[in-house]
Design a protein around this motif. Structure first.
Motif, PDB file in Angstrom:
ATOM      1  N   ARG A   1      -5.121  11.479  -3.948  1.00 21.40           N
ATOM      2  CA  ARG A   1      -3.948  10.598  -3.926  1.00 21.40           C
ATOM      3  C   ARG A   1      -3.259  10.554  -5.288  1.00 21.40           C
ATOM      4  O   ARG A   1      -2.040  10.519  -5.384  1.00 21.40           O
ATOM      5  N   LEU A   2      -4.087  10.526  -6.341  1.00 23.08           N
ATOM      6  CA  LEU A   2      -3.510  10.500  -7.693  1.00 23.08           C
ATOM      7  C   LEU A   2      -2.770  11.805  -7.976  1.00 23.08           C
ATOM      8  O   LEU A   2      -1.677  11.796  -8.572  1.00 23.08           O
TER       9      LEU A   2
ATOM     10  N   ARG B   1      -4.299  -0.485  -7.264  1.00 20.30           N
ATOM     11  CA  ARG B   1      -3.449  -0.438  -6.075  1.00 20.30           C
ATOM     12  C   ARG B   1      -3.779   0.776  -5.207  1.00 20.30           C
ATOM     13  O   ARG B   1      -3.825   0.689  -3.986  1.00 20.30           O
ATOM     14  N   VAL B   2      -4.019   1.899  -5.872  1.00 21.11           N
ATOM     15  CA  VAL B   2      -4.368   3.114  -5.111  1.00 21.11           C
ATOM     16  C   VAL B   2      -5.716   2.912  -4.411  1.00 21.11           C
ATOM     17  O   VAL B   2      -5.884   3.292  -3.253  1.00 21.11           O
TER      18      VAL B   2
ATOM     19  N   LEU C   1      -4.106   2.042 -10.553  1.00 20.81           N
ATOM     20  CA  LEU C   1      -5.330   2.582  -9.962  1.00 20.81           C
ATOM     21  C   LEU C   1      -5.918   1.582  -8.955  1.00 20.81           C
ATOM     22  O   LEU C   1      -6.354   1.972  -7.869  1.00 20.81           O
TER      23      LEU C   1
ATOM     24  N   ALA D   1       1.867   2.718  -3.207  1.00 20.32           N
ATOM     25  CA  ALA D   1       0.866   3.507  -3.926  1.00 20.32           C
ATOM     26  C   ALA D   1       1.009   4.990  -3.636  1.00 20.32           C
ATOM     27  O   ALA D   1       0.510   5.813  -4.391  1.00 20.32           O
ATOM     28  N   ASP D   2       1.672   5.310  -2.536  1.00 27.03           N
ATOM     29  CA  ASP D   2       1.840   6.722  -2.185  1.00 27.03           C
ATOM     30  C   ASP D   2       3.068   7.347  -2.844  1.00 27.03           C
ATOM     31  O   ASP D   2       3.256   8.555  -2.788  1.00 27.03           O
TER      32      ASP D   2
ATOM     33  N   LEU E   1      -9.452   9.547  -3.805  1.00 29.71           N
ATOM     34  CA  LEU E   1      -8.667   8.942  -4.883  1.00 29.71           C
ATOM     35  C   LEU E   1      -8.004  10.013  -5.739  1.00 29.71           C
ATOM     36  O   LEU E   1      -6.813   9.903  -6.065  1.00 29.71           O
TER      37      LEU E   1
ATOM     38  N   ARG F   1     -12.852   2.075   0.515  1.00 25.00           N
ATOM     39  CA  ARG F   1     -12.424   1.059  -0.458  1.00 25.00           C
ATOM     40  C   ARG F   1     -13.571   0.100  -0.796  1.00 25.00           C
ATOM     41  O   ARG F   1     -13.840  -0.171  -1.977  1.00 25.00           O
TER      42      ARG F   1
ATOM     43  N   ASP G   1       0.821  -1.197   0.000  1.00 27.58           N
ATOM     44  CA  ASP G   1       0.000   0.000   0.000  1.00 27.58           C
ATOM     45  C   ASP G   1       0.863   1.257   0.000  1.00 27.58           C
ATOM     46  O   ASP G   1       0.538   2.250  -0.633  1.00 27.58           O
TER      47      ASP G   1
ATOM     48  N   MET H   1       0.502  11.764  -6.447  1.00 29.01           N
ATOM     49  CA  MET H   1       1.461  10.888  -7.143  1.00 29.01           C
ATOM     50  C   MET H   1       1.851  11.443  -8.506  1.00 29.01           C
ATOM     51  O   MET H   1       2.571  10.803  -9.266  1.00 29.01           O
TER      52      MET H   1
ATOM     53  N   SER I   1      -5.388   0.959  -1.380  1.00 38.66           N
ATOM     54  CA  SER I   1      -4.711   1.636  -0.265  1.00 38.66           C
ATOM     55  C   SER I   1      -5.677   2.543   0.513  1.00 38.66           C
ATOM     56  O   SER I   1      -5.320   3.082   1.546  1.00 38.66           O
TER      57      SER I   1
END
Lengths: 138, 189
Positions: B176-177, B125-126, B123, B107-108, B173, B135, B104, B180, B129
């Motif tokens: 987080r994206l 994987r994110v 995605l 994913a960060d 999401l 989730r 996890d 990243m 996490s």
């Protein structure tokens, strides 16, 4: 304009998530394996049921035997008591005539005391206490 | 829950009560095995683990069916059993989850070349996490043909809660994206 961009981003994310999170397909032998497990479990349950039935039969037999034993003991006690009475009736006149009237009380008292002490010593709890106190020796 | 589903549930129970066990089992599995498996996959992530837990759940459901009292819908009862099984499985394996946590954590990390990554895998994987609260609705939503009511039924919570959590999950999401370096939505087209 900003709202449209957000909408487009949402739609893109939605499409991407749809692609990334496709519903998993059930493994091909899933049902066959499940059926095998069910059959195995049912066989073991049947075995368990047979064992339980056997155990219940044994329990019932032991209970019946225990009741029978209690009746047997009671009848033995009654028979023994009456036999002892009969023996006393027969023997006491002879004891009195040969050793005097005092012995006709002494003999039954001695026999009764002997019997009580013997039963008392035979009790497992008393035996354990006596063993702990060292009465029976090391 | 549709009328058909109610009829199927009633048929399963009737067949089981009549002692037509094989037919009842086939009907039960036709109706629920895939759903149970998908629910387990959503909870547990790992395919073989989910398969094991789904099998255990279905055995438990089959054995418990004669004792089903009909106070709730059959599907509600079934999904409750599956959720409980999954939670028990998760609790028992929590001590071994260090590996997953490490996964996890990946994913960060920042992605150096966004065009080179497998977008779907990344995605997924994110998504995995995310906290379970977010989730599970997201994963089940896509597993269950994008039906909010189906997700609510599987998770045993109101549809409103599912909608709220779905919306928050999407927001999380996107955040987080972005973190990243994958916030450009054109990447996902």
């Amino acid at each position: 304009m900003e709202l449209n961009a957000a909408d487009s981003a949402d739609r893109a994310l939605h499409r991407a998530l749809r692609e990334a999170l496709r519903p998993p397909v059930l493994p091909t032998d899933f049902r066959a394996q499940l059926r095998r497990q069910l059959v195995m479990q049912s066989a073991s349950m049947q075995q368990q049921a047979v064992l339980q039935q056997e155990w219940q039969c044994t329990q019932a037999r032991l209970r019946a035997e225990s009741v029978q034993l209690r009746w047997q003991t009671l009848l033995w006690l009654l028979g023994g008591a009456f036999a002892a009475g009969a023996v006393t009736m027969a023997v006491m006149p002879w004891v009195a005539s040969h050793y005097g009237a005092r012995w006709s009380y002494g003999v039954p008292v001695a026999v009764a005391t002997l019997g009580l002490v013997a039963s008392w010593v035979g009790d497992p709890r008393v035996r354990r206490l006596l063993a702990q106190s060292g009465f029976f020796g090391a | 829950m549709t009328v058909d589903a109610h009829t199927d549930d009633a048929a399963i129970l009737a067949l089981r009560a009549q002692g037509r066990l094989d037919e009842a089992l086939v009907r039960l599995l036709d109706q629920y095995e895939a759903r149970v498996y998908r629910l387990c996959r959503a909870f547990l992530r790992d395919a073989s683990w989910a398969e094991d837990v789904a099998q255990q759940s279905l055995i438990r459901i089959w054995k418990g069916l004669p004792g089903f009292d009909g106070r709730a819908a059959l599907s509600t009862w079934i999904y409750t059993i599956v959720r409980n099984r999954c939670n028990t499985a998760l609790r028992s394996r929590r001590v071994d989850s260090a590996g997953e946590d490490a996964l996890d954590a990946c994913a960060d990390a920042q992605v150096a070349d966004p065009s080179a990554v497998d977008a779907a895998a990344l995605l997924a994987r994110v998504v995995h996490s995310l906290p379970d609260k977010y989730r599970l609705p997201v994963v089940l939503y896509y597993f269950e043909e994008e039906s909010v009511s189906a997700v609510a039924e599987r998770l045993g919570c109101p549809e409103g809660t599912v909608k709220t959590n779905l919306s928050r999950a999407r927001r999380e999401l996107r955040a987080r994206l972005n973190a990243m370096g994958l916030g450009d939505w054109t990447l996902w087209n």
